[in-house]
Design an enzyme around this catalytic site. Structure first.
Site, PDB file in Angstrom:
ATOM      1  N   ASN A  10       0.849  -1.197   0.000  1.00 59.14           N
ATOM      2  CA  ASN A  10       0.000   0.000   0.000  1.00 59.14           C
ATOM      3  C   ASN A  10       0.883   1.245   0.000  1.00 59.14           C
ATOM      4  O   ASN A  10       1.496   1.570   1.013  1.00 59.14           O
ATOM      5  CB  ASN A  10      -0.889  -0.056   1.265  1.00 59.14           C
ATOM      6  CG  ASN A  10      -1.717   1.199   1.458  1.00 59.14           C
ATOM      7  OD1 ASN A  10      -1.821   2.042   0.552  1.00 59.14           O
ATOM      8  ND2 ASN A  10      -2.309   1.328   2.633  1.00 59.14           N
ATOM      9  N   TRP A  11       0.920   1.927  -1.141  1.00 60.14           N
ATOM     10  CA  TRP A  11       1.793   3.109  -1.262  1.00 60.14           C
ATOM     11  C   TRP A  11       1.209   4.342  -0.582  1.00 60.14           C
ATOM     12  O   TRP A  11       1.868   5.349  -0.456  1.00 60.14           O
ATOM     13  CB  TRP A  11       2.052   3.415  -2.743  1.00 60.14           C
ATOM     14  CG  TRP A  11       3.111   2.527  -3.366  1.00 60.14           C
ATOM     15  CD1 TRP A  11       3.567   1.325  -2.886  1.00 60.14           C
ATOM     16  CD2 TRP A  11       3.841   2.794  -4.557  1.00 60.14           C
ATOM     17  NE1 TRP A  11       4.542   0.835  -3.715  1.00 60.14           N
ATOM     18  CE2 TRP A  11       4.723   1.709  -4.753  1.00 60.14           C
ATOM     19  CE3 TRP A  11       3.833   3.829  -5.489  1.00 60.14           C
ATOM     20  CZ2 TRP A  11       5.599   1.643  -5.841  1.00 60.14           C
ATOM     21  CZ3 TRP A  11       4.701   3.751  -6.584  1.00 60.14           C
ATOM     22  CH2 TRP A  11       5.569   2.682  -6.744  1.00 60.14           C
ATOM     23  N   LYS A  12      -0.053   4.291  -0.214  1.00 59.32           N
ATOM     24  CA  LYS A  12      -0.732   5.455   0.394  1.00 59.32           C
ATOM     25  C   LYS A  12      -0.544   6.697  -0.499  1.00 59.32           C
ATOM     26  O   LYS A  12      -0.499   6.553  -1.718  1.00 59.32           O
ATOM     27  CB  LYS A  12      -0.217   5.667   1.810  1.00 59.32           C
ATOM     28  CG  LYS A  12      -0.287   4.373   2.638  1.00 59.32           C
ATOM     29  CD  LYS A  12      -0.022   4.576   4.093  1.00 59.32           C
ATOM     30  CE  LYS A  12      -0.111   3.228   4.802  1.00 59.32           C
ATOM     31  NZ  LYS A  12       0.024   3.340   6.241  1.00 59.32           N
ATOM     32  N   HIS A  96      -9.469   1.300   5.202  1.00 56.20           N
ATOM     33  CA  HIS A  96      -8.165   1.449   5.864  1.00 56.20           C
ATOM     34  C   HIS A  96      -8.335   2.379   7.063  1.00 56.20           C
ATOM     35  O   HIS A  96      -9.118   3.330   7.009  1.00 56.20           O
ATOM     36  CB  HIS A  96      -7.140   2.014   4.873  1.00 56.20           C
ATOM     37  CG  HIS A  96      -5.749   1.973   5.426  1.00 56.20           C
ATOM     38  ND1 HIS A  96      -5.292   2.902   6.322  1.00 56.20           N
ATOM     39  CD2 HIS A  96      -4.734   1.088   5.253  1.00 56.20           C
ATOM     40  CE1 HIS A  96      -4.049   2.595   6.659  1.00 56.20           C
ATOM     41  NE2 HIS A  96      -3.687   1.501   6.028  1.00 56.20           N
ATOM     42  N   GLU A  98      -6.707   4.751   8.148  1.00 59.86           N
ATOM     43  CA  GLU A  98      -6.507   6.183   7.892  1.00 59.86           C
ATOM     44  C   GLU A  98      -7.778   6.807   7.305  1.00 59.86           C
ATOM     45  O   GLU A  98      -8.081   7.973   7.554  1.00 59.86           O
ATOM     46  CB  GLU A  98      -5.297   6.367   6.960  1.00 59.86           C
ATOM     47  CG  GLU A  98      -3.996   6.114   7.712  1.00 59.86           C
ATOM     48  CD  GLU A  98      -2.862   5.556   6.864  1.00 59.86           C
ATOM     49  OE1 GLU A  98      -2.938   5.615   5.622  1.00 59.86           O
ATOM     50  OE2 GLU A  98      -1.898   5.046   7.470  1.00 59.86           O
ATOM     51  N   GLU A 166      -5.261  -5.080  10.732  1.00 54.24           N
ATOM     52  CA  GLU A 166      -4.221  -4.077  10.956  1.00 54.24           C
ATOM     53  C   GLU A 166      -4.526  -3.327  12.250  1.00 54.24           C
ATOM     54  O   GLU A 166      -5.353  -2.401  12.250  1.00 54.24           O
ATOM     55  CB  GLU A 166      -4.204  -3.055   9.812  1.00 54.24           C
ATOM     56  CG  GLU A 166      -3.907  -3.633   8.458  1.00 54.24           C
ATOM     57  CD  GLU A 166      -3.336  -2.580   7.521  1.00 54.24           C
ATOM     58  OE1 GLU A 166      -2.204  -2.738   7.094  1.00 54.24           O
ATOM     59  OE2 GLU A 166      -4.019  -1.572   7.257  1.00 54.24           O
ATOM     60  N   GLY A 172       2.653   2.103  10.830  1.00 56.31           N
ATOM     61  CA  GLY A 172       3.669   3.148  10.708  1.00 56.31           C
ATOM     62  C   GLY A 172       4.392   3.470  11.998  1.00 56.31           C
ATOM     63  O   GLY A 172       4.981   4.543  12.130  1.00 56.31           O
ATOM     64  N   SER A 211       3.461  -2.259  10.284  1.00 60.03           N
ATOM     65  CA  SER A 211       4.906  -2.314  10.545  1.00 60.03           C
ATOM     66  C   SER A 211       5.553  -3.630  10.120  1.00 60.03           C
ATOM     67  O   SER A 211       6.451  -4.130  10.792  1.00 60.03           O
ATOM     68  CB  SER A 211       5.187  -2.013  12.029  1.00 60.03           C
ATOM     69  OG  SER A 211       4.812  -0.681  12.327  1.00 60.03           O
ATOM     70  N   GLY A 232       2.870  -1.287   4.253  1.00 57.01           N
ATOM     71  CA  GLY A 232       2.825   0.133   3.911  1.00 57.01           C
ATOM     72  C   GLY A 232       4.213   0.628   3.556  1.00 57.01           C
ATOM     73  O   GLY A 232       4.711   0.413   2.453  1.00 57.01           O
ATOM     74  N   GLY A 233       4.866   1.279   4.527  1.00 60.62           N
ATOM     75  CA  GLY A 233       6.163   1.935   4.295  1.00 60.62           C
ATOM     76  C   GLY A 233       7.173   1.096   3.527  1.00 60.62           C
ATOM     77  O   GLY A 233       7.809   1.587   2.586  1.00 60.62           O
TER      78      GLY A 233
HETATM   79  P1  PGA Z   1       2.949   0.236   7.603  1.00 59.17           P
HETATM   80  O1  PGA Z   1       1.481   0.477   7.025  1.00 59.17           O
HETATM   81  O2  PGA Z   1       3.477  -1.061   7.000  1.00 59.17           O
HETATM   82  O3  PGA Z   1       3.742   1.420   7.145  1.00 59.17           O
HETATM   83  O4  PGA Z   1       2.847   0.129   9.073  1.00 59.17           O
HETATM   84  C1  PGA Z   1       0.584  -0.596   6.856  1.00 59.17           C
HETATM   85  C2  PGA Z   1      -0.730  -0.090   6.309  1.00 59.17           C
HETATM   86  O5  PGA Z   1      -1.174   0.994   6.687  1.00 59.17           O
HETATM   87  O6  PGA Z   1      -1.375  -0.766   5.493  1.00 59.17           O
END
Ligand code: PGA
Length: 255
Positions: A10-12, A96, A98, A166, A172, A211, A232-233
């Site tokens: 997930n590049w966000k 998600h 966020e 998640e 993050g 993470s 994510g990251g």
């Molecule tokens: P993260 O994000 O790997 O940077 O913790 C995961 C996500 O939000 O899907």
């Protein structure tokens, strides 16, 4: 689960034209993976169409990061499931944390989005997970049960739905639940899926996200009921993301 792992990146809100090189590098690494791992990247919507041309004839699949609960009409700024599909997406992330937090998305809205996505033939990756406070209050299992009940459309075929567990506090932050905690929640999610879908609920893939790094991917993937990862990251770096996918291949091959 015995099918291929699903490793999702997930590049966000990251990625410009110059980032397409990362996708190409990731796609090259995917060619080395066997059928034991399916890989999907969720770039920003602005890059979907060009990515889909670039990745044609590769094993790397694409997804959108959100979609509207409606198919078309007067919704400035929204993107529909059919538009994502048109641009080359096979998956879409919904609910998600966020979006649940910053855009106040309710379980009901997430469910309606999922219905649209599934109608268009997209696989809906529906995110669930508790906050730090809910965890401290011992409510994790109750929270995920409610999210499954209200945000996952039950009429969908099991291969059109993916659940991503998640924990919000793990996203993050470089902090992850213990392996035992992940195992307990995944087992509980599977029981809920079996309760709602009957025996076919066993076919719904459950990802862990929050993470994930190359250093913890192997041990998380080895947990029973973990069918893959939502990253994510670390998915923004082709080497790290490819290393995570490669760990998936090794764990499956050893099973
Ligand atoms: P993260 O994000 O790997 O940077 O913790 C995961 C996500 O939000 O899907």
């Amino acid at each position: 689960m015995t099918g291929p792992y699903l490793i999702a990146g997930n590049w966000k809100m990251n990625g410009l034209d110059s980032s397409l090189a990362v996708l190409e590098e990731t796609a090259r690494s995917c060619e080395r993976l066997s059928e034991e791992v399916d890989v999907v990247v969720f770039p920003p919507a602005t890059l979907l169409a060009v990515s889909s041309i670039l990745l044609k004839d590769t094993r790397l699949q694409l997804g959108g990061q959100d979609c509207s609960s409606e198919d078309s009409g007067a919704s400035t700024g929204e993107i529909s499931a059919s538009m994502l599909k048109d641009a080359g997406a096979k998956f879409v992330i919904l609910g998600h944390s966020e979006r649940r937090q910053r855009h106040a998305e309710s379980d009901d809205l997430v469910r309606r989005k999922a219905i649209q996505a599934v109608q268009e033939g997209l696989k809906a990756v529906i995110c669930i997970g508790e906050t730090a406070q809910e965890k401290a209050d011992g409510k994790t299992l109750a929270v995920v049960s409610d999210q499954i009940l209200y945000s996952v459309p039950r009429a969908s075929a099991v291969d059109q739905i993916v659940i991503a567990y998640e924990p919000k506090w793990a996203i993050g932050t470089s902090v992850t639940p213990t392996l035992d905690e992940i195992a307990v929640v995944h087992k509980h999610i599977r029981q809920e899926l079996l309760a709602h879908w009957g025996e076919s609920g066993r076919g719904i893939c459950i990802l862990y996200g929050g993470s994930v790094k190359p250093s913890n991917a192997t041990e998380i993937l080895a947990i029973s009921e973990v069918g893959g990862l939502l990253v994510g990251g670390a998915s923004l770096d082709a080497k790290q993301f490819s290393a995570i996918c490669e760990h998936g291949r090794s764990v499956r091959a050893a099973a």
